[in-house]
Scaffold this active site. Structure first.
Site, PDB file in Angstrom:
ATOM      1  N   CYS A  77       0.814  -1.214   0.000  1.00 12.48           N
ATOM      2  CA  CYS A  77       0.000   0.000   0.000  1.00 12.48           C
ATOM      3  C   CYS A  77       0.849   1.266   0.000  1.00 12.48           C
ATOM      4  CB  CYS A  77      -0.974  -0.001   1.166  1.00 12.48           C
ATOM      5  SG  CYS A  77      -0.391   0.850   2.614  1.00 12.48           S
ATOM      6  N   CYS A 162      -6.566  -0.932   8.214  1.00 18.48           N
ATOM      7  CA  CYS A 162      -5.184  -0.477   8.395  1.00 18.48           C
ATOM      8  C   CYS A 162      -4.849  -0.400   9.890  1.00 18.48           C
ATOM      9  CB  CYS A 162      -5.049   0.904   7.747  1.00 18.48           C
ATOM     10  SG  CYS A 162      -3.541   1.752   8.198  1.00 18.48           S
ATOM     11  N   TYR A 338       3.271  29.319  10.352  1.00 11.70           N
ATOM     12  CA  TYR A 338       2.620  28.090   9.896  1.00 11.70           C
ATOM     13  C   TYR A 338       1.821  27.509  11.072  1.00 11.70           C
ATOM     14  CZ  TYR A 338       6.553  28.512   6.623  1.00 11.70           C
ATOM     15  OH  TYR A 338       7.490  28.969   5.732  1.00 11.70           O
ATOM     16  N   ASP A 407       6.900  25.947  11.825  1.00  6.61           N
ATOM     17  CA  ASP A 407       6.407  24.568  11.709  1.00  6.61           C
ATOM     18  C   ASP A 407       5.867  24.369  10.300  1.00  6.61           C
ATOM     19  OD1 ASP A 407       5.436  22.038  12.073  1.00  6.61           O
ATOM     20  OD2 ASP A 407       3.906  22.563  13.544  1.00  6.61           O
ATOM     21  N   CYS A 434       8.798  18.256   9.849  1.00  2.94           N
ATOM     22  CA  CYS A 434       8.321  16.894   9.578  1.00  2.94           C
ATOM     23  C   CYS A 434       9.116  16.262   8.442  1.00  2.94           C
ATOM     24  CB  CYS A 434       6.819  16.884   9.299  1.00  2.94           C
ATOM     25  SG  CYS A 434       6.341  17.973   7.964  1.00  2.94           S
TER      26      CYS A 434
HETATM   27  C1  SAM Z   1       2.943  21.175   9.582  1.00  2.14           C
HETATM   28  S1  SAM Z   1       1.493  22.162   9.653  1.00  2.14           S
HETATM   29  C2  SAM Z   1       1.682  22.864  11.246  1.00  2.14           C
HETATM   30  C3  SAM Z   1       0.412  23.371  11.895  1.00  2.14           C
HETATM   31  C4  SAM Z   1       0.463  23.666  13.386  1.00  2.14           C
HETATM   32  N1  SAM Z   1       1.689  24.318  13.805  1.00  2.14           N
HETATM   33  C5  SAM Z   1       0.198  22.420  14.205  1.00  2.14           C
HETATM   34  O1  SAM Z   1       1.047  22.000  14.983  1.00  2.14           O
HETATM   35  O2  SAM Z   1      -0.914  21.850  14.077  1.00  2.14           O
HETATM   36  C6  SAM Z   1       1.845  23.410   8.514  1.00  2.14           C
HETATM   37  C7  SAM Z   1       0.782  24.477   8.365  1.00  2.14           C
HETATM   38  O3  SAM Z   1       1.298  25.481   7.506  1.00  2.14           O
HETATM   39  C8  SAM Z   1       0.288  25.918   6.605  1.00  2.14           C
HETATM   40  N2  SAM Z   1       1.032  26.456   5.447  1.00  2.14           N
HETATM   41  C9  SAM Z   1       1.630  25.775   4.441  1.00  2.14           C
HETATM   42  N3  SAM Z   1       2.332  26.616   3.661  1.00  2.14           N
HETATM   43  C10 SAM Z   1       2.179  27.862   4.179  1.00  2.14           C
HETATM   44  C11 SAM Z   1       2.678  29.142   3.824  1.00  2.14           C
HETATM   45  N4  SAM Z   1       3.490  29.308   2.785  1.00  2.14           N
HETATM   46  N5  SAM Z   1       2.324  30.200   4.590  1.00  2.14           N
HETATM   47  C12 SAM Z   1       1.492  30.033   5.649  1.00  2.14           C
HETATM   48  N6  SAM Z   1       1.003  28.840   6.040  1.00  2.14           N
HETATM   49  C13 SAM Z   1       1.342  27.762   5.317  1.00  2.14           C
HETATM   50  C14 SAM Z   1      -0.569  24.697   6.370  1.00  2.14           C
HETATM   51  O4  SAM Z   1      -1.871  25.079   5.975  1.00  2.14           O
HETATM   52  C15 SAM Z   1      -0.531  24.028   7.752  1.00  2.14           C
HETATM   53  O5  SAM Z   1      -1.581  24.497   8.553  1.00  2.14           O
END
Ligand code: SAM
Length: 482
Positions: A77, A162, A338, A407, A434
């Site tokens: 998968c 799963c 983010y 993040d 991540c």
């Molecule tokens: C890995 S997640 C982290 C979210 C949060 N810190 C958490 O722990 O739940 C990344 C986040 O960044 C947002 N994102 C992605 N690219 C972005 C950008 N260029 N500017 C602002 N936000 C962005 C996504 O929508 C998502 O909510």
């Protein structure tokens, strides 16, 4: 070495993608599902200038760390890469993977990388799943196909059971398999994917939300989707703001707490599963958004478009490590770039003077604002937009924050974000990553501007898979760059 050659190979090390690496004649040969120390028989499938690939035919000498994968579709998968090794070895491989990425990709020396923080239960940890769906139009009675894509292909691998999913998921997936062909016998509804999410309350089962991703939408389909929602959700429903008593039939013997069903439209065939529009939804009264729970007694609302971390138990650890790395005394201004639905911002808000979250998904920002209000947090504010667009002017307007939390998604930070931070004199950057590869790249860019990687703590948010999360603390100082 040529494609088609069959030979025996000794596996020296592993990649995070779960591939063993052999070195016949000095050439890196990647063989999936092999463990370090094993001797295997494999057939060469691809030969490039600097590396080659082979498929495993037989394990001739097996590693003591090899285990029988519990999942019947592993590794077809493509979701899990490491199920064939015991969990302690998975943790070891991931710690080494992070060290290796920083050294090899980031060319950073002497970075203290701690042992990965492993999960107490490496199974049934996911709170969300995305599956692809296929039906043959004009083929009444033909069951729908639903599952994951096989690695690097669009071949569907079906498996409602799963072992990474909570026990509440299979009944919903099975109910969808049963009811959708009834509602739409000719397979006319262009549903391409389904997303199922749940919450993790301190006790009992979580609430669930189902999102059906259409490749196109016509309002004439509302009736069919409404009927499907009645069958899946049951009880009282709110259909676009109107609450109907006994609108729905009771679910017959189905044990799950599905509270809401959304239609999402994604007209693009490729890329992200979810598109930008949610033209229709049906929910139990007051359940248009899920209520989830954060460490520290915080409650958050989560809409269909909002990101939340996929492993709630490990998220507690991740956020705690993030807070420790921020080194808050109560006087700091923190930027949470983010920020998603504002989870890290809210978790830090009580320990600092002010938090400013930045997030591009407007629905997530609405959730973040509501989440701050309902938690009585008044020192958090949220901006909608891309970090690369908003951060430079924010730093100019508001001055330099004491701590910047980053993040980003797997691809890491845009260059403009790194440049803006490079100019700023913040005392700390806490980078929650991540993907070790993009962390290594961004840490190296920051190192080139005089930041020093102080420590990295990997956290296993995704047991059985090759993915790794890590919290990285950077401060101004002697660069670790070569
Ligand atoms: C890995 S997640 C982290 C979210 C949060 N810190 C958490 O722990 O739940 C990344 C986040 O960044 C947002 N994102 C992605 N690219 C972005 C950008 N260029 N500017 C602002 N936000 C962005 C996504 O929508 C998502 O909510």
């Amino acid at each position: 070495m040529r494609p088609g050659d069959i030979d025996t190979f000794s596996i020296e090390r592993m990649t995070l993608q779960g591939e063993g690496v052999a070195r016949p004649g000095g050439m890196a040969l990647f063989i999936p599902e092999c463990l370090p120390g094993e001797r295997v028989k494999a057939r060469v499938t691809q030969v490039k200038k600097n590396f080659a690939r082979a498929e495993l035919l037989e394990v001739l000498e097996s590693s003591p760390q090899r285990v029988e994968p519990p999942c019947r579709v592993f590794p077809r998968c493509g979701g899990c890469q490491l199920q064939m090794m015991d969990y302690a070895t998975q943790c070891h491989v991931k710690t080494e993977g992070v060290q290796d990425a920083l050294r090899r990709l980031g060319r950073l020396e002497n970075v203290p990388v701690g042992e990965i923080v492993g999960a107490a239960n490496p199974w049934r940890y996911r709170n969300r799943v995305q599956m692809h769906l296929r039906r043959e139009a004009g083929a009444p009675g033909k069951p729908l196909q639903m599952g994951y894509y096989r690695l690097s292909s669009h071949e569907l691998v079906e498996n409602d059971e799963c072992p990474l999913l909570p026990e509440t998921f299979p009944p919903v997936l099975k109910a969808l398999r049963r009811h959708l062909p009834d509602i739409d016998p000719a397979g006319e509804l262009p549903i391409r994917h389904v997303v199922l999410k749940t919450t993790t309350p301190p006790e009992g089962a979580g609430e669930m939300m189902l999102i059906l991703v259409f490749s196109a939408w016509r309002s004439a389909w509302r009736k069919a989707v409404g009927e499907l929602a009645k069958r899946l959700i049951g009880e009282r429903l709110t259909v676009e703001g109107h609450t109907g008593e006994n609108l729905a039939r009771q679910r017959a013997g189905e044990q799950y707490n599905l509270v809401s069903l959304y239609v999402n439209v994604n007209e693009k065939g490729e890329g992200e599963v979810l598109g930008p529009d949610y033209p229709y939804h049906v929910s139990k009264p007051g359940k248009e958004r899920l209520t989830d729970y954060l460490p520290g007694g915080l409650k958050i609302e989560v809409g269909p478009a909002s990101f939340t971390q996929v492993n709630p138990r490990q998220t507690e650890i991740l956020y705690q490590l993030t807070k420790e790395a921020c080194g808050l005394t109560g006087r700091e201004t923190v930027v949470d770039a983010y920020c998603g639905v504002g989870t890290i911002s809210l978790f830090l808000a009580r320990d600092c003077a002010r938090v400013i979250g930045i997030e591009e998904v407007s629905m997530a920002v609405e959730d973040a604002q509501r989440n701050a209000e309902r938690s009585g947090i008044t020192n958090a504010e949220f901006l909608t937009g891309k970090v690369e667009d908003l951060l430079p002017s924010l730093l100019e307007r508001e001055g330099v924050p004491d701590v910047i939390v980053l993040d980003p998604p797997r691809r890491g930070c845009h260059e403009r974000v790194i440049e803006a931070i490079a100019q700023a004199g913040s005392s700390r950057i806490v980078y929650v990553s991540c993907d070790p590869a993009s962390l290594a790249r961004d840490a190296a860019r920051l190192a080139a501007h005089g930041w020093q990687v102080k420590r990295v703590t990997p956290v296993d948010m995704f047991p059985q898979t090759g993915h790794t999360e890590a919290v990285c603390l950077l401060e101004r100082g002697k660069s670790n760059g070569k």
